[in-house]
Each structure stands twice: as structure tokens, then as C-alpha cells.
Design an enzyme around this catalytic site. Structure first.
Site, PDB file in Angstrom:
ATOM      1  CG  ASP A   8      -1.745   1.207   1.383  1.00 56.64           C
ATOM      2  OD1 ASP A   8      -2.384   1.598   0.396  1.00 56.64           O
ATOM      3  OD2 ASP A   8      -1.759   1.801   2.476  1.00 56.64           O
ATOM      4  CG  ASP A  10      -1.673   7.804   0.743  1.00 56.38           C
ATOM      5  OD1 ASP A  10      -1.128   8.895   0.930  1.00 56.38           O
ATOM      6  OD2 ASP A  10      -2.124   7.440  -0.365  1.00 56.38           O
TER       7      ASP A  10
END
Length: 221
Positions: A8, A10
Site C-alpha cells: 500500500d 499512504d
């Protein structure tokens, strides 16, 4: 047998999540209101959430807001806070581990491509990633599994051959729905959330030994 890792962005590679929540909390308090974390949890890791923080603030205050002005001010504050942030602990080490093992490295993010690409370049991490999938590539973002399915296809691996690294419940759910094993590394905001069923939870990526973990999981199957 594991041979790929999908990150991922953020909150996992760069902590943009804590500053974003902070800027909204500050805005709410300026208006004499509070933003419950349980409500904010709906938007973390997802760009398709039905939670509108401005509508919720208007409901709390009973007043119509100048959303454009408030968002412009909040975003400036958010970007200023992010500029003080570096790569999250352990990220470079895990990237180097994956590269040394000959694993394929991908990224699946609900954020915009420009946002992700610019920050990866600023942090000197862009060369590690063979495949980057962002919200422009799918109809629905996390917790829908589309981003992970696209990343798997891009990397040319099966779900059983990849592990996802996530920091949010929406992201973890997307990974599991796509059939991947998922390791969660909550940040300061998401550590209080309920992640449901995941394969491993760590306090930091500094704790992750990909080779040892892959060997353990392979023997357990």
C-alpha cells in the site's frame, strides 16, 4: 510459494494518514466540534467512501460551510505536514529484502497516480516498483479487491504467490478478498481500528523478515 510483495502507499510507505486526520480534527475543533475516529475509519485507505467529513461537520454545527475555502486551507496544512515526513521505518529494508530474494514488487493504492508517483520519486523509492496501480486503473478502490487483482495481473503472479502489506482495514479487506496473504502494520491513526482476519500484525516493518516468513508459511501449507 511467495515470490511477490505488494505495498500500500499512504500510511504504510509515507505517513500521510496521521497528518490528514489531524488537519480535519483541527478544522472541527475550530468550529467547536469533534471528528470521531470511528467515522474517520470509513475513509482511510479508500477513495470511494460514503463518509463526507464536510457534510458531517455541517450536521454537527448546523451551519452551511464554505467548503472550497476550508478544503484549500486544510490541504495546504496537510501538504506542509507531509513535507516533514520521511519514509516509514523498515520500508527500505523490506524493499531491499524483496529485491535480494528476486521477488516482484508492486504497489496498490486508492490514491491518485500523480500523488503516489511524485512522493515515491521524492523519497527515492520509485525504481523498486515494477508495477504501480492507482485509483485511475479501477472502477472501485479498496475495500474492493480490484486494485490488488490488477497488481497481480501486472506482476504476472497468482494470489497465492503474493503477500500484501497494509496499514488500514479497508486495504487489508481488499487484499484478502483478492486472495492474498496480508500483513498489517498500523500507523498512529489506524492502530485503534479493527482489522478483522489478517495473516500477521506488526508494529513496524522493521520487524519483517520476508525470507523467514515465506519459509514458515510455505512449510505450513
Amino acid at each position: 510459494m511467495l515470490r511477490a510483495v505488494i505495498f500500500d502507499f499512504d500510511g504504510l510507505i509515507l505517513d500521510t494518514e496521521s497528518p490528514e486526520y489531524l488537519t480535519f480534527v483541527e478544522m472541527y475543533r475550530e468550529h467547536g466540534a469533534e471528528l470521531p475516529l470511528r467515522e474517520w475509519a470509513r475513509v482511510v485507505g479508500c477513495s470511494d467512501s460514503d463518509f463526507d467529513p464536510y457534510a458531517y461537520l455541517e450536521k454537527c454545527t448546523g451551519k452551511k460551510l464554505d467548503r472550497e475555502t476550508l478544503e484549500r486551507r486544510r490541504r495546504q496544512r496537510h501538504l506542509a505536514l507531509i513535507e516533514t515526513k520521511g519514509v516509514m521505518p523498515g520500508v527500505r529494508d523490506v524493499l531491499n529484502q524483496a529485491r535480494s530474494l528476486g521477488w516482484k514488487i508492486g504497489l496498490a493504492s486508492s490514491s491518485a497516480r500523480e500523488w503516489v508517483e511524485n512522493h515515491l520519486s521524492r523519497l527515492g523509492l520509485r525504481p523498486y516498483f515494477q508495477c504501480i496501480c492507482t485509483r485511475e486503473d479501477v472502477e472501485r478502490t479498496k475495500p474492493d479487491p480490484a486494485l490488488y487483482r490488477r497488481a497481480l495481473h501486472c506482476l504476472g503472479v497468482e494470489p497465492s504467490e503474493a503477500v500484501a502489506l497494509e496499514d488500514s482495514p479497508n486495504g487489508a479487506l481488499a487484499a484478502k478478498r483478492a486472495g492474498l496473504k496480508c500483513i498489517v502494520v498500523p500507523n498512529d491513526v489506524t492502530r485503534r481500528f479493527d482489522f478483522g482476519e489478517v495473516d500477521l500484525r506488526l508494529d513496524s516493518l522493521e520487524e519483517l523478515d520476508l525470507e523467514a516468513l515465506a519459509e514458515k508459511w510455505d512449510h505450513a501449507e
